[in-house]
Design a protein around this motif. Structure first.
Motif, short mmCIF file in Angstrom:
data_model
loop_
_atom_site.label_atom_id
_atom_site.label_comp_id
_atom_site.label_asym_id
_atom_site.label_seq_id
_atom_site.Cartn_x
_atom_site.Cartn_y
_atom_site.Cartn_z
N UNK A 24 11.61 11.20 -59.68
CA UNK A 24 10.65 10.75 -58.67
C UNK A 24 10.80 9.26 -58.42
N UNK A 25 11.09 8.48 -59.45
CA UNK A 25 11.32 7.04 -59.26
C UNK A 25 12.52 6.81 -58.35
N UNK A 26 13.58 7.56 -58.54
CA UNK A 26 14.76 7.43 -57.67
C UNK A 26 14.41 7.78 -56.24
N UNK A 27 13.60 8.81 -56.06
CA UNK A 27 13.20 9.21 -54.72
C UNK A 27 12.31 8.16 -54.07
N UNK A 28 11.50 7.48 -54.86
CA UNK A 28 10.62 6.44 -54.33
C UNK A 28 11.40 5.19 -53.94
N UNK A 29 12.40 4.82 -54.73
CA UNK A 29 13.05 3.51 -54.57
C UNK A 29 14.50 3.57 -54.09
N UNK A 30 15.18 4.67 -54.30
CA UNK A 30 16.60 4.76 -53.99
C UNK A 30 16.87 5.15 -52.55
N UNK A 34 16.72 8.90 -50.72
CA UNK A 34 15.90 9.16 -49.54
C UNK A 34 16.75 9.74 -48.41
N UNK A 35 17.92 9.19 -48.21
CA UNK A 35 18.81 9.70 -47.16
C UNK A 35 19.27 11.13 -47.49
N UNK A 36 19.62 11.38 -48.73
CA UNK A 36 20.09 12.71 -49.12
C UNK A 36 19.00 13.77 -48.98
N UNK A 37 17.76 13.36 -49.12
CA UNK A 37 16.64 14.29 -49.03
C UNK A 37 15.96 14.24 -47.67
N UNK A 38 16.56 13.54 -46.72
CA UNK A 38 16.03 13.43 -45.35
C UNK A 38 14.61 12.87 -45.34
N UNK A 39 14.38 11.83 -46.13
CA UNK A 39 13.07 11.18 -46.20
C UNK A 39 13.16 9.83 -45.49
N UNK A 40 12.10 9.42 -44.87
CA UNK A 40 12.05 8.12 -44.22
C UNK A 40 11.89 7.00 -45.24
N UNK A 41 12.09 5.77 -44.80
CA UNK A 41 11.97 4.63 -45.70
C UNK A 41 10.58 4.50 -46.31
#
Length: 52
Positions: A24-30, A34-41
């Motif tokens: 989850x930390x990687x998803x929050x900051x990496x 974020x790009x690999x999971x199609x998440x916005x900044x």
């Protein structure tokens, strides 16, 4: 959490061998995660207990 995003996160978690909290930390900051999971900044991450 949409299932396609959760599937992407679980796949990355398995590939990198990370525990739930670090995932989850990687998803929050990496930006790569974020790009690999199609998440916005500014997209919010989820609670690590979702992966446990």
């Amino acid at each position: 959490m949409p299932p396609q995003i959760l599937a992407s996160v679980i796949t990355l978690q398995a590939l990198h061998g990370l525990p739930a909290f670090e995932t989850v930390q990687e998803l929050r900051c990496g930006l790569r995660w974020k790009a690999a999971c199609a998440r916005g900044l500014h997209a919010m991450a989820f609670d690590p207990s979702l992966l446990a």
